[in-house]
Design an enzyme around this catalytic site. Structure first.
Site, mmCIF file in Angstrom:
data_model
loop_
_atom_site.group_PDB
_atom_site.id
_atom_site.type_symbol
_atom_site.label_atom_id
_atom_site.label_comp_id
_atom_site.label_asym_id
_atom_site.label_seq_id
_atom_site.Cartn_x
_atom_site.Cartn_y
_atom_site.Cartn_z
ATOM 1 C CE1 TYR A 14 -48.986 -46.077 -7.844
ATOM 2 C CE2 TYR A 14 -51.018 -46.694 -6.715
ATOM 3 C CZ TYR A 14 -49.860 -45.937 -6.777
ATOM 4 O OH TYR A 14 -49.562 -45.067 -5.759
ATOM 5 C CE LYS A 23 -49.726 -43.623 -2.829
ATOM 6 N NZ LYS A 23 -48.977 -42.758 -1.907
HETATM 7 P P1 NAD Z 1 -40.391 -38.709 -4.728
HETATM 8 O O1 NAD Z 1 -39.560 -39.883 -5.123
HETATM 9 O O2 NAD Z 1 -39.842 -37.371 -4.964
HETATM 10 O O3 NAD Z 1 -40.841 -38.832 -3.199
HETATM 11 C C1 NAD Z 1 -40.995 -40.063 -2.531
HETATM 12 C C2 NAD Z 1 -40.286 -39.932 -1.210
HETATM 13 O O4 NAD Z 1 -40.487 -41.062 -0.375
HETATM 14 C C3 NAD Z 1 -38.766 -39.763 -1.373
HETATM 15 O O5 NAD Z 1 -38.372 -38.506 -0.857
HETATM 16 C C4 NAD Z 1 -38.195 -40.892 -0.540
HETATM 17 O O6 NAD Z 1 -37.010 -40.532 0.148
HETATM 18 C C5 NAD Z 1 -39.340 -41.145 0.434
HETATM 19 N N1 NAD Z 1 -39.222 -42.438 1.114
HETATM 20 C C6 NAD Z 1 -39.301 -43.683 0.571
HETATM 21 N N2 NAD Z 1 -39.088 -44.615 1.517
HETATM 22 C C7 NAD Z 1 -38.870 -43.954 2.687
HETATM 23 C C8 NAD Z 1 -38.592 -44.352 4.017
HETATM 24 N N3 NAD Z 1 -38.479 -45.652 4.354
HETATM 25 N N4 NAD Z 1 -38.441 -43.388 4.973
HETATM 26 C C9 NAD Z 1 -38.552 -42.079 4.647
HETATM 27 N N5 NAD Z 1 -38.810 -41.636 3.407
HETATM 28 C C10 NAD Z 1 -38.960 -42.560 2.434
HETATM 29 O O7 NAD Z 1 -41.774 -38.895 -5.537
HETATM 30 P P2 NAD Z 1 -43.187 -38.128 -5.433
HETATM 31 O O8 NAD Z 1 -43.868 -38.448 -6.705
HETATM 32 O O9 NAD Z 1 -42.988 -36.737 -5.026
HETATM 33 O O10 NAD Z 1 -43.945 -38.932 -4.264
HETATM 34 C C11 NAD Z 1 -44.505 -38.324 -3.125
HETATM 35 C C12 NAD Z 1 -45.881 -38.915 -2.840
HETATM 36 O O11 NAD Z 1 -46.777 -38.525 -3.889
HETATM 37 C C13 NAD Z 1 -45.934 -40.429 -2.758
HETATM 38 O O12 NAD Z 1 -46.791 -40.811 -1.698
HETATM 39 C C14 NAD Z 1 -46.567 -40.810 -4.092
HETATM 40 O O13 NAD Z 1 -47.251 -42.033 -4.000
HETATM 41 C C15 NAD Z 1 -47.521 -39.656 -4.275
HETATM 42 N N6 NAD Z 1 -48.033 -39.480 -5.638
HETATM 43 C C16 NAD Z 1 -47.174 -39.305 -6.697
HETATM 44 C C17 NAD Z 1 -47.690 -39.133 -7.992
HETATM 45 C C18 NAD Z 1 -46.785 -38.968 -9.187
HETATM 46 O O14 NAD Z 1 -47.231 -39.182 -10.312
HETATM 47 N N7 NAD Z 1 -45.532 -38.593 -9.003
HETATM 48 C C19 NAD Z 1 -49.073 -39.122 -8.193
HETATM 49 C C20 NAD Z 1 -49.919 -39.292 -7.092
HETATM 50 C C21 NAD Z 1 -49.382 -39.471 -5.827
HETATM 51 O O1 0WE Z 2 -47.172 -43.762 -5.954
HETATM 52 C C1 0WE Z 2 -46.542 -43.674 -6.980
HETATM 53 C C2 0WE Z 2 -45.226 -44.394 -7.152
HETATM 54 C C3 0WE Z 2 -44.640 -44.757 -5.815
HETATM 55 C C4 0WE Z 2 -43.444 -45.672 -5.898
HETATM 56 C C5 0WE Z 2 -42.427 -45.545 -6.842
HETATM 57 C C6 0WE Z 2 -41.344 -46.424 -6.832
HETATM 58 C C7 0WE Z 2 -40.259 -46.375 -7.865
HETATM 59 C C8 0WE Z 2 -38.951 -46.921 -7.310
HETATM 60 C C9 0WE Z 2 -43.372 -46.692 -4.977
HETATM 61 N N1 0WE Z 2 -42.337 -47.566 -4.960
HETATM 62 C C10 0WE Z 2 -41.324 -47.434 -5.843
HETATM 63 N N2 0WE Z 2 -40.299 -48.328 -5.786
HETATM 64 C C11 0WE Z 2 -39.150 -48.166 -6.491
HETATM 65 O O2 0WE Z 2 -38.253 -49.020 -6.444
HETATM 66 N N3 0WE Z 2 -47.101 -42.938 -8.018
HETATM 67 C C12 0WE Z 2 -48.432 -42.434 -7.865
HETATM 68 C C13 0WE Z 2 -46.423 -42.704 -9.314
HETATM 69 C C14 0WE Z 2 -46.884 -43.764 -10.251
HETATM 70 O O3 0WE Z 2 -46.343 -44.992 -10.208
HETATM 71 C C15 0WE Z 2 -47.022 -45.757 -11.149
HETATM 72 C C16 0WE Z 2 -48.004 -44.992 -11.771
HETATM 73 C C17 0WE Z 2 -47.931 -43.700 -11.193
HETATM 74 C C18 0WE Z 2 -48.788 -42.524 -11.506
HETATM 75 C C19 0WE Z 2 -46.857 -47.105 -11.486
HETATM 76 C C20 0WE Z 2 -47.676 -47.653 -12.481
HETATM 77 C C21 0WE Z 2 -48.654 -46.897 -13.080
HETATM 78 C C22 0WE Z 2 -48.837 -45.549 -12.739
#
Ligand code: NAD
Ligand code: 0WE
Length: 260
Positions: free
Chosen positions: A156, A163
């Site tokens: 991460y 975060k």
């Molecule tokens: P996702 O890829 O569907 O959403 C991420 C969004 O960020 C995308 O819609 C992308 O367009 C937007 N984004 C990135 N750069 C941008 C920019 N410069 N301007 C505007 N928008 C931008 O993935 P998700 O998992 O739904 O992520 C949403 C949030 O949830 C994130 O903050 C992520 O860290 C958090 N999160 C995700 C998980 C997981 O396991 N998926 C767990 C905990 C927290």
């Molecule tokens: O916040 C995240 C991931 C956010 C994210 C994802 C990408 C993929 C594509 C930020 N930057 C990028 N850049 C890219 O080019 N999560 C909470 C999901 C996530 O990501 C991990 C996790 C989990 C959960 C990465 C390592 C270990 C666990």
């Protein structure tokens, strides 16, 4: 008749129907909120237009949070539909892809540090600052964080720092905006398969690990996150601000080690 009737909420961060922001929009809509949406670039415009129609909305505005003008323009555009509103969902994170795999100290560099913090943390307060004068009393701002803010989770990496800063940002924003009746909170979901997690090494293993060790013995869904976000946007949570709410089946309270 839902518990968000009469609320107007702006939703950022929808990339597709698996996005956490999409699950949140579904529940906000179910509970009677009026919604508006942002899209980050023209490639996504038509898709977000289609989604907005599903939610009985015709408000979609471009916003790339890496650009101050784009944030200013967002609220100039939104003002054409809503002179005031009741909060927004910040569901945006980004770090360069080479950061999310490998040894933290080996892969970190100054530029990636700046990008991760800019897009994943600064953007939350940047949006709040730009729309402050449009927010109603009792407005609610909600962001998405992850346990990697609190623990060193393999791969991460710099996103963990971003975060951690986002969680501190949530507290400072809550303290700053509380006197205006505006609340600011974060939701910390367990891992969910979305676009942002699709390329992550060992993500499948991580999902089964949570499933085995979380007290609830299951992974969370975007609807679970939506339900909590709807609660935070509603007056049901009127005395909660500056908080991080874990929606992870209880995973964060457990401890396991290899001796067990
Ligand atoms: P996702 O890829 O569907 O959403 C991420 C969004 O960020 C995308 O819609 C992308 O367009 C937007 N984004 C990135 N750069 C941008 C920019 N410069 N301007 C505007 N928008 C931008 O993935 P998700 O998992 O739904 O992520 C949403 C949030 O949830 C994130 O903050 C992520 O860290 C958090 N999160 C995700 C998980 C997981 O396991 N998926 C767990 C905990 C927290
Ligand atoms: O916040 C995240 C991931 C956010 C994210 C994802 C990408 C993929 C594509 C930020 N930057 C990028 N850049 C890219 O080019 N999560 C909470 C999901 C996530 O990501 C991990 C996790 C989990 C959960 C990465 C390592 C270990 C666990």
């Amino acid at each position: 008749m839902g518990f968000l009737n009469g609320k107007r909420i702006l939703v950022t961060g929808i990339a597709n129907t698996r996005s956490i922001a999409y699950g949140i929009a579904q529940v906000l809509h179910r509970e009677g909120a009026e919604l508006a949406f942002t899209y980050p670039n023209n490639k996504l415009k038509l898709r977000i237009k289609k989604y907005s129609n599903n939610f009985n909305s015709n408000i979609i505005c471009p916003c790339n949070v890496s650009n101050d003008d784009s944030i200013t323009q967002l609220f100039i555009e939104l003002k054409k539909y809503w002179s005031t509103f009741d909060g927004f969902i910040h569901a945006i994170a980004f770090a360069p892809s080479n950061q999310l795999n490998g040894d933290y100290v080996s892969v970190i560099n100054r530029e990636s540090f700046i990008i991760a913090h800019d897009i994943s943390c600064y953007s939350f307060v940047a949006l709040a600052k730009a729309c402050r004068n449009m927010l109603n009393v009792h407005a609610s701002l909600v962001t998405l964080t992850y346990l990697g803010a609190q623990r060193a989770i393999p791969n991460y990496n710099v996103m963990g720092l971003a975060k951690a800063s986002l969680e501190a940002n949530t507290k400072y924003m809550a303290n700053s905006m509380g006197p205006d009746g505006i609340r600011v909170n974060a939701i910390s979901p367990g891992p969910i398969r979305t676009l942002a997690s699709s390329g992550i090494a060992n993500f499948k293993k991580m999902l089964s690990y949570y499933e085995s060790y979380a007290p609830m013995r299951k992974n969370v869904t975007i609807e679970d996150i939506g339900n909590t976000a709807a609660f935070l946007c509603s007056n049901l949570s009127a005395a909660i601000t500056g908080e991080v709410i874990y929606v992870d089946g209880g995973f964060n309270i457990t401890h396991t080690n290899k001796l067990e």
